[in-house]
Design an enzyme around this catalytic site. Sequence first.
Site, PDB file in Angstrom:
ATOM      1  N   ASP A  40       5.006  -2.144  13.105  1.00 30.54           N
ATOM      2  CA  ASP A  40       3.655  -1.322  12.272  1.00 30.54           C
ATOM      3  C   ASP A  40       4.431  -0.402  12.623  1.00 30.54           C
ATOM      4  O   ASP A  40       5.417   0.531  13.774  1.00 30.54           O
ATOM      5  CB  ASP A  40       2.685  -1.913  12.875  1.00 30.54           C
ATOM      6  CG  ASP A  40       1.496  -1.082  12.284  1.00 30.54           C
ATOM      7  OD1 ASP A  40       1.198  -2.687  11.420  1.00 30.54           O
ATOM      8  OD2 ASP A  40       1.195  -0.534  12.283  1.00 30.54           O
ATOM      9  N   ASP A  59       8.659   2.987  10.040  1.00 33.13           N
ATOM     10  CA  ASP A  59       7.655   3.556   8.583  1.00 33.13           C
ATOM     11  C   ASP A  59       9.209   2.671   7.196  1.00 33.13           C
ATOM     12  O   ASP A  59       9.991   3.202   7.704  1.00 33.13           O
ATOM     13  CB  ASP A  59       7.819   4.801   8.854  1.00 33.13           C
ATOM     14  CG  ASP A  59       7.448   5.543   7.460  1.00 33.13           C
ATOM     15  OD1 ASP A  59       7.075   5.487   6.665  1.00 33.13           O
ATOM     16  OD2 ASP A  59       7.456   7.020   7.605  1.00 33.13           O
ATOM     17  N   VAL A  60       7.807   2.322   7.097  1.00 37.41           N
ATOM     18  CA  VAL A  60       8.678   1.566   5.908  1.00 37.41           C
ATOM     19  C   VAL A  60       9.345   2.059   4.906  1.00 37.41           C
ATOM     20  O   VAL A  60      10.060   1.541   3.963  1.00 37.41           O
ATOM     21  CB  VAL A  60       7.609   0.242   5.225  1.00 37.41           C
ATOM     22  CG1 VAL A  60       7.365  -0.907   6.266  1.00 37.41           C
ATOM     23  CG2 VAL A  60       6.388   1.150   4.655  1.00 37.41           C
ATOM     24  N   TYR A 151      -2.872   2.142  -7.320  1.00 38.39           N
ATOM     25  CA  TYR A 151      -2.661   0.685  -6.201  1.00 38.39           C
ATOM     26  C   TYR A 151      -2.696  -0.220  -6.676  1.00 38.39           C
ATOM     27  O   TYR A 151      -1.582  -1.152  -6.509  1.00 38.39           O
ATOM     28  CB  TYR A 151      -4.550   0.873  -5.357  1.00 38.39           C
ATOM     29  CG  TYR A 151      -4.217  -0.492  -4.811  1.00 38.39           C
ATOM     30  CD1 TYR A 151      -3.519  -0.471  -3.538  1.00 38.39           C
ATOM     31  CD2 TYR A 151      -4.570  -1.401  -5.279  1.00 38.39           C
ATOM     32  CE1 TYR A 151      -4.095  -1.313  -2.689  1.00 38.39           C
ATOM     33  CE2 TYR A 151      -4.856  -2.773  -4.296  1.00 38.39           C
ATOM     34  CZ  TYR A 151      -4.781  -2.548  -2.921  1.00 38.39           C
ATOM     35  OH  TYR A 151      -4.421  -3.787  -2.264  1.00 38.39           O
ATOM     36  N   LYS A 155       0.496  -2.856  -7.103  1.00 37.35           N
ATOM     37  CA  LYS A 155       1.030  -3.835  -6.692  1.00 37.35           C
ATOM     38  C   LYS A 155       1.116  -4.716  -8.284  1.00 37.35           C
ATOM     39  O   LYS A 155       1.281  -6.236  -7.253  1.00 37.35           O
ATOM     40  CB  LYS A 155      -0.371  -4.312  -6.294  1.00 37.35           C
ATOM     41  CG  LYS A 155      -0.869  -4.089  -4.848  1.00 37.35           C
ATOM     42  CD  LYS A 155      -0.356  -4.197  -3.777  1.00 37.35           C
ATOM     43  CE  LYS A 155      -0.992  -3.974  -2.129  1.00 37.35           C
ATOM     44  NZ  LYS A 155       0.281  -4.357  -1.258  1.00 37.35           N
ATOM     45  N   THR A 186     -11.032  -6.855   6.522  1.00 35.09           N
ATOM     46  CA  THR A 186     -10.115  -5.917   7.048  1.00 35.09           C
ATOM     47  C   THR A 186     -10.731  -4.852   7.622  1.00 35.09           C
ATOM     48  O   THR A 186     -11.159  -4.152   6.730  1.00 35.09           O
ATOM     49  CB  THR A 186      -8.898  -6.266   7.224  1.00 35.09           C
ATOM     50  OG1 THR A 186      -8.713  -5.702   5.949  1.00 35.09           O
ATOM     51  CG2 THR A 186      -8.517  -7.334   6.625  1.00 35.09           C
TER      52      THR A 186
END
Length: 244
Positions: A40, A59-60, A151, A155, A186
């Site tokens: 994470d 950090d992806v 967004y 996706k 969440t």
Amino acid sequence: MTMNLDLSGKVALITGGGSGIGAACAHELAQLGARIALADLRPPADHVGVVNQLLVAVDVTESEQVADMVDKVTNHFGALDIAINCAGVGMPVKSPVAETAISEWRRLLSVNLDGVFLCMRSELAAMSTGASIVNVASVMGLVGTAGASPYVSSKHGLIGLTKTAALDYAAAGVRVNAVAPGFIDTPLLRDPDDVARRTLSAAHPLGRLGTAAEVAAAVCFLASPAASFITGSVLSVDGGYLAR
């Protein structure tokens, strides 16, 4: 035929594992016997219910950090059998396409799509026959929604990436699938406005928000030997949202 969900001894890497769906996946995979690498941006000091875990800060969106993450996992555990790519960001303020800030577009695409590409690129290079990747997409990867072009685009792209990678690595015996959650309760969706929560709940024929544990159950199934003939698929976990 008995469903085989046993993951004893398998090594599972979960990005975005510090909270929400990622944390639930880490917990459920550990319960099935997997050894857990939890990555994470700010990983927790410990994850309740997960033993024999490796915590990695990453950090992806940074390719060198992602490559280093996978190296740490394989050096620590000696293998990488399962990867759950869950790291992602939402869009806090909706806006029409012509009014969407370029910075917002690049932020969401960078994390939600580029980030998964970078992770898969390193993960797949470290995997062998029998391995599995599950990407966490969204119902918004299968339909559109007004005001959320970054967004939705990220996706949709993620689902296309999933299907293409599944074809690229099928001959190598590596499966790549995705889950498409509906609106899940969440931290990413925490809203003090009860009216907004009721509206989101009502968008699902089951009449409620989903839970992270329900998404994690689908992820674990796809990652397990029980799904050995499933690749390139998108499993909706959406309370009937897409059935309308």
